[in-house]
Design an enzyme around this catalytic site. Structure first.
Site, PDB file in Angstrom:
ATOM      1  N   GLY A  67     -37.667 -10.762  85.195  1.00 33.35           N
ATOM      2  CA  GLY A  67     -36.970  -9.974  86.186  1.00 33.35           C
ATOM      3  C   GLY A  67     -36.105 -10.870  87.064  1.00 33.35           C
ATOM      4  O   GLY A  67     -36.128 -12.096  86.950  1.00 33.35           O
ATOM      5  N   GLN A  69     -32.392 -11.957  89.312  1.00 33.87           N
ATOM      6  CA  GLN A  69     -30.989 -12.254  89.068  1.00 33.87           C
ATOM      7  C   GLN A  69     -30.836 -13.694  88.556  1.00 33.87           C
ATOM      8  O   GLN A  69     -31.652 -14.151  87.768  1.00 33.87           O
ATOM      9  CB  GLN A  69     -30.201 -12.022  90.364  1.00 33.87           C
ATOM     10  CG  GLN A  69     -30.120 -10.557  90.776  1.00 33.87           C
ATOM     11  CD  GLN A  69     -29.131  -9.763  89.918  1.00 33.87           C
ATOM     12  OE1 GLN A  69     -28.198 -10.316  89.353  1.00 33.87           O
ATOM     13  NE2 GLN A  69     -29.360  -8.461  89.838  1.00 33.87           N
ATOM     14  N   GLY A 135     -40.033 -15.029  89.585  1.00 37.08           N
ATOM     15  CA  GLY A 135     -39.548 -14.081  88.576  1.00 37.08           C
ATOM     16  C   GLY A 135     -40.522 -14.055  87.415  1.00 37.08           C
ATOM     17  O   GLY A 135     -40.744 -15.068  86.755  1.00 37.08           O
ATOM     18  N   GLY A 146     -42.554 -17.310  85.989  1.00 36.62           N
ATOM     19  CA  GLY A 146     -43.361 -17.627  87.162  1.00 36.62           C
ATOM     20  C   GLY A 146     -42.565 -17.964  88.396  1.00 36.62           C
ATOM     21  O   GLY A 146     -41.737 -17.175  88.862  1.00 36.62           O
ATOM     22  N   CYS A 164     -30.429 -15.680  93.342  1.00 33.85           N
ATOM     23  CA  CYS A 164     -31.250 -14.461  93.289  1.00 33.85           C
ATOM     24  C   CYS A 164     -30.446 -13.221  93.664  1.00 33.85           C
ATOM     25  O   CYS A 164     -31.016 -12.193  94.058  1.00 33.85           O
ATOM     26  CB  CYS A 164     -32.480 -14.595  94.177  1.00 33.85           C
ATOM     27  SG  CYS A 164     -33.448 -16.081  93.825  1.00 33.85           S
TER      28      CYS A 164
END
Length: 206
Positions: A67, A69, A135, A146, A164
């Site tokens: 997950g 950015q 993430g 992680g 991010c």
């Protein structure tokens, strides 16, 4: 729980190794935590927007399956990869994220630095600057990817992105905050805090 300090590893092979470990593990496979350092690379999460990748230059860009950015990984940054069967451990994703974040908060507190997590933007911050990014990916009930903790890192590459997904977000690291730990020292300091927040036990870092 097995813990391993893996040293410097190229990003893509290590990422594939995490995927393979997760896909191959069975009900009795021990959980592991990997501490790793990467050569310079930008990574973009599943739904990351390329508009946040401003000027990567000669640093490779890799689209990955976590997950979040875009972020930067490089020498002097400690990657913490918890490979945990969260169903077996009976912990939720939020609990795992919080354990990662709070372990950094605790490390900073030990050295007199006031760090904090934010519910609206995962990670750990000091005076508005970001110290650690989180993430994760959950597959087959197990976690990989992680947290990235900036220990003593060249911050210039972060200026080539919106870290991010946040334009103008400033980054920091432990050394700039006066916490003069080497990567392996940071891993050893972080580990017991992380395990305590998860209610688990580790066999030591090696």
């Amino acid at each position: 729980m097995k813990t391993r300090f893996r040293g410097r590893q190229d990003y893509v092979p290590l990422w594939r190794e995490m995927q393979d470990f997760t896909d191959a593990r069975g009900e009795s496979t021990p959980d592991e935590i990997w501490f790793v350092e990467h050569p310079p690379v930008f990574t973009m999460g599943l739904n990351a927007s390329k508009e946040h990748l401003l000027a990567p230059g000669d640093i490779p860009v890799v689209q990955i399956d976590r997950g979040g950015q875009v972020t930067f990984h490089g020498p002097g940054q400690l990657m913490v990869y918890p490979l945990i069967d969260i169903r077996r451990a009976n912990i939720g994703v939020r609990c795992l994220v919080s354990a990662l974040e709070q372990s950094v908060v605790d490390l900073a507190t030990e050295h007199g630095v006031a760090a904090y997590a934010r519910k609206d933007a995962p990670g750990v911050y000091v005076d508005g600057d970001k110290l650690a990014s989180v993430g994760l990916r959950i597959r087959r009930g197990s976690s990989f990817h992680g947290m990235a903790l900036n220990v003593s890192i060249d911050l210039e590459p972060f200026s080539r992105i919106n870290p991010c997904g946040y334009a103008g977000l400033e980054m920091t690291d432990l050394h700039r905050l006066g916490i003069k730990l080497e990567l392996e020292e940071a891993a050893g300091t972080l580990l017991p805090h992380f395990m305590r927040h998860l209610g688990l036990k580790a066999d030591g870092c090696h």
